[in-house]
Design an enzyme around this catalytic site. Sequence first.
Site, PDB file in Angstrom:
ATOM      1  N   GLN A 237     -27.076  29.815 -95.144  1.00 37.44           N
ATOM      2  CA  GLN A 237     -27.991  28.854 -94.655  1.00 37.44           C
ATOM      3  C   GLN A 237     -29.337  29.161 -94.906  1.00 37.44           C
ATOM      4  O   GLN A 237     -30.183  28.412 -94.730  1.00 37.44           O
ATOM      5  CB  GLN A 237     -27.884  28.547 -93.141  1.00 37.44           C
ATOM      6  CG  GLN A 237     -26.517  27.924 -92.746  1.00 37.44           C
ATOM      7  CD  GLN A 237     -26.451  27.785 -91.455  1.00 37.44           C
ATOM      8  OE1 GLN A 237     -25.302  27.900 -90.672  1.00 37.44           O
ATOM      9  NE2 GLN A 237     -27.301  26.678 -90.778  1.00 37.44           N
ATOM     10  N   ARG A 384     -25.566  23.995 -83.978  1.00 37.22           N
ATOM     11  CA  ARG A 384     -25.994  22.797 -84.317  1.00 37.22           C
ATOM     12  C   ARG A 384     -27.121  22.388 -82.967  1.00 37.22           C
ATOM     13  O   ARG A 384     -26.932  21.389 -82.318  1.00 37.22           O
ATOM     14  CB  ARG A 384     -25.131  21.720 -84.016  1.00 37.22           C
ATOM     15  CG  ARG A 384     -25.697  20.396 -84.915  1.00 37.22           C
ATOM     16  CD  ARG A 384     -24.561  19.351 -84.855  1.00 37.22           C
ATOM     17  NE  ARG A 384     -25.070  18.321 -85.710  1.00 37.22           N
ATOM     18  CZ  ARG A 384     -24.262  17.498 -86.429  1.00 37.22           C
ATOM     19  NH1 ARG A 384     -23.086  18.024 -86.503  1.00 37.22           N
ATOM     20  NH2 ARG A 384     -24.681  16.595 -87.242  1.00 37.22           N
ATOM     21  N   CYS A 385     -28.089  23.452 -82.756  1.00 39.83           N
ATOM     22  CA  CYS A 385     -29.215  23.250 -82.063  1.00 39.83           C
ATOM     23  C   CYS A 385     -30.231  24.243 -82.370  1.00 39.83           C
ATOM     24  O   CYS A 385     -30.062  25.296 -83.021  1.00 39.83           O
ATOM     25  CB  CYS A 385     -28.670  23.476 -80.514  1.00 39.83           C
ATOM     26  SG  CYS A 385     -28.217  25.162 -79.945  1.00 39.83           S
ATOM     27  N   GLU A 760     -29.696  17.811 -84.715  1.00 40.16           N
ATOM     28  CA  GLU A 760     -28.860  18.698 -83.617  1.00 40.16           C
ATOM     29  C   GLU A 760     -29.151  17.972 -82.227  1.00 40.16           C
ATOM     30  O   GLU A 760     -28.538  18.296 -81.547  1.00 40.16           O
ATOM     31  CB  GLU A 760     -29.489  20.074 -83.413  1.00 40.16           C
ATOM     32  CG  GLU A 760     -29.595  20.615 -84.899  1.00 40.16           C
ATOM     33  CD  GLU A 760     -29.768  21.936 -85.148  1.00 40.16           C
ATOM     34  OE1 GLU A 760     -29.409  22.900 -85.690  1.00 40.16           O
ATOM     35  OE2 GLU A 760     -31.175  22.405 -84.698  1.00 40.16           O
TER      36      GLU A 760
END
Lengths: 806, 287
Positions: A237, A384-385, A760
């Site tokens: 990522q 996902r945050c 997110e």
Amino acid sequence: MNDMTPTREQRTAALEGMGCKRKRVEDIRFTQGKGNYVDDVKLPGMLHGDFVRSPHPHARVKKIDDSEALKVPGVLAVITAETLKTVNLAWMPTLAGDVQMVLADGKVLFQNQEVAFVVATDRYAADDGINKVVVEYEPLPPLVDPFKSMDADAPVLREDLAGKTSGAHGPRKHHNHIFEWTVGDKELTDAAFKKAEVTIKEMISYHRTHPSPLETCQCVCSFDKIKGELTIYGTFQAPHVIRTVVSLIAKLPEQKIHVIAPDIGGGFGNKVGAYPGYICAAVASIVTGKPVKWVEDRIENLTATSFARDYHMTTEIAATKDGKVTGLRVHVLADHGAFDACADPSKWPAGFFNIVTGSYDFPTAHLAVDGVYTNKAPGGVAYRCSFRVTEAAYCIERAMDILAQKLNMDPAELRLKNFIKPEQFPYHSALGWEYDSGDYHTAMRKMMETTGYAALRKEQAEKRAAFARGETREIMGLGVSFFTEIVGAGPSKNCDILGIAMFDSCEIRMHPTGAGIARMGTKSQGQGHETTWAQIIATEIGIPADNIMVEEGNTDTAPYGLGTYGSRSTPVAGAAIAMAARKIKAKAQMIAAYKLEVHEDDLEWDIDGFRVKGLPEKFMSMKDICWAAYNSVPPGMEPGLEAVSYYDPPNMTYPFGAYLCVMDIDVDTGVYKVRRFYALDDCGTRINPMIIEGQVHGGLTEAFAIAMGQEIRYDEAGNVVTGSFMDFFMPTAVETPHWETDFTVTPSPHHPIGAKGVGESPNVGGVPAFSNAVNDAFSFLGSTHIQMPHDYWRNWKAAKQLGAVA
Amino acid sequence: MIPGSFSYHRPASVADAVKLLSDLGEDARPLAGGHSLVPMMKLRLASPAHLVDLHGIAGLKGISRNGNNLVIGAMTTQHDLLASEEVAKSIPILREAALLIADPQVRYRGTIGGNVANGDPGNDMPALMMALGASYRLEGTNGARDVAAADFYQGAYFTALEPGEILTSVSVPVPAAGHGYAYEKLKRKVGDYATAAAAVVLTMAGGKVATCSIGLTNVHETPLLAADAAKAVIGTSLDAATLKKAAAAAEAIMAPAADARGPVEYRKHVGGIMVTRALQRAAANAK
Ligand SMILES: Cc1cc2nc3c(=O)[nH]c(=O)nc-3n(C[C@H](O)[C@H](O)[C@H](O)COP(=O)(O)OP(=O)(O)OC[C@H]3O[C@@H](n4cnc5c(N)ncnc54)[C@H](O)[C@@H]3O)c2cc1C
């Protein structure tokens, strides 16, 4: 002008710029099976590596015997910590300032820990070799419960830290303590609690789970001995950060490392960190002189690379009798597993958990986080945050519901009463953040009106009465969630990773024919960057999005950036894109002025080119300017049309949203049905509404999974019992509820295009909505808080404990 | 998740298959759809040295009527069962249960023979076969024999199959016209094995239960026939007290393992509820 002249609307539409529901260009290859993922990379002579893993959660490694393994046809090498020590790589630094064993060095500290790396001519031979490596263990008592980690007689996990009374984030209180992090004014907060008319206190746990992208972590490392160059294809990522980390720890010159992140099949935080597999594959390639591939399987992914959450949050709110909050006090016990490998910006051991005051105007607050070691896998990634934001949102949103229950107030009404007001922005929170913009009341009221909130509450009251009369076995819950996120890490004054400021970047090159290529320091894992980045450029410089190719992930060609996670791509790289585009536009304006023989100030921008003010027929399109940039630039100007921007954001962005979940639960089986889910998101300026909707759908599906069953669970002996998709809840289309999406638009005042990031939000806001729905359903039976996950048997257990089932 | 090495055989007849299996001994396993066996091999919980693929044997697939029985070849897939008009018409509960197995991809490969021969208490077909009074044809070097489904299961993954034998067909007596049926399965998600499931086949006469049989899935190390529970409902109109009695009788023989689906107490409790619901639905659709 003749009839064929396109209208302004047609010209705007032709660009497919911001606000357009442009179809995702990357899907053309993805839907045809033509993506190019790491596992598609096949290099001549490539070898395969795979791990011998520990069956024990805690044990001494007495002996590793690889003699039989080396006899297996195809097996070429077995790498152990001893091998790695010769290159000083038996341990590696973590992003959180700790160190982590690459391969077991004397001890194993969690089940499935990497013990040895078997290198073979194919994957099958490697696994046959694994089965022949004999490891002698001496089991030690496992430490599973974080609440017992700091007991006086708790087993010592990290012998390497013996005698170290402080770590990367200050003093350590105990041999299993990692750090304590405190924020806020303790005295003022304690005083608020002393004076409080009403207080609540609850231990709210956010269980351990996992991002579980469908593509697991993997890499191909190829070392060229002649050139001394290392090429790494990997599921990264943040490819640039990986290049720098590899350079620092492998002591290779950074220009001789080529990191390439090809298509990535989901990341969700799992692919931010550095894992033993990468190091072992690189070392194996250096040792053998051949390319080495490492591909994690599902069990390895779920049990060894990067869990998320595992926060146990003792939460207190002080308030007045009429429901005005006056203080917040939170203590978090953070279970980090065997090594602190949290993927947070370096100075933030608990991420941005201090966003825990949420959307509410708390005059004072105090937060303390204790990080501890246990015999579990390391990680602590932001699933996902933004960093620890979903834990914070869950904590405050659950606590506000508990307060509402105590005050006998409607949870929506309590929130409306305590929201930060529009005129208070920019708002300085008690725990140190400056919220950029928001209009919470409008969003909340829109949610309540659209869903018919009042009528739903009435229906709930009727159902409860019917339940009491024995006419139904179903109970109904309304889960309200109003979250504020903090994304876009981040300003160099707050954020760095290993000393590198968390800016991001964009480079745009326009070609003579009015087309171009744009490269960024971010890396899409499914977010659709190739589509949306081109849309920003299209609107900024008037070139159709279709004529802009977006490329990310190759560190040799892309400008340096910190990557994609924490919803940072739009707030940071999105800003860099706009700024780079504006540099292009500024030069284009000079060229147009020269060609149209006017002064620059006499030009105005008009959708896809410059027009001479007051002379509408004197117009030069951006396409023609591109051509001119390569043959007739003003005297003294360099030819070409390119720009680079590195953007250091002045502040974070603060997306928010109002969610409602309507749920029915059968108390006899615990089976729930999500009857309705409404999600209103405010992410500021909306670049591609269709992609936003897709992101919201995906994030809500994950939130649903997490709240309703998805967990990484250990038994008392330290065995991980949720190691496959059989037991780790991964909802399919059949289980997934129908999503209703909505929006308001409150642009970020400091972002060049006003965008805030959305990827997110649905995970952050969704989890409390589901959990609040379950808790709301049971509340009339006398419960205040039921821990997640709310799977069927736990719902039944709650019903039983509350006396609703015999 | 990488299997060990094995040799692959593809015999063309039952006789060849049986011979291969008995020659190769313990190290050989029949391969049908592979949707139970291959996952176990990938986890190296099973490492057969030889796989004897049954797909090359022509006679093992298909559904035919033989008197009052439906005879289903072992290699008939779950999808074939769903596509069969004969099954839908004469044994609709077979269709109902097949639809609750896994997902379409698995059902295209997974076979009825593999499902009943596997011996995993999580498989849905075995309890149903017990409730329907089905029998299995087993063929080995010593010839063929028929074993009732009710006598076939001995423990988790232990069945009446002798080494070298293969199961060639399943024979299911067609239930009486107008019978009521229901397969109630509680699962966490699509593709999951049952937390608990109950198969009910019954006939009604004058508003009262005339005959009834009940099979239970995944609440014991073998599938179960809940004979006492079935007996308790005969002659009743399934009033609340009777349903309670039947559920209690069924729960009394359940001994599920605690797993991620829930603790023992929960799995028994919902097992009782599945029995109740299946009885009610079967009575309602009986004619
Ligand atoms: C994701 C997933 C979900 C599933 N969910 C369910 C479910 O909900 N309910 C359910 O019932 N099943 C479920 N299954 C299992 C599936 O139905 C299998 O297909 C079935 O259990 C086995 O059938 P098979 O043809 O695939 O057999 P195989 O996997 O090929 O064989 C299974 C075993 O039976 C033996 N065997 C096979 N055929 C014969 C034969 N003719 N004679 C003797 N021995 C034989 C094999 O040697 C092996 O030991 C699921 C499978 C998957 C992958």
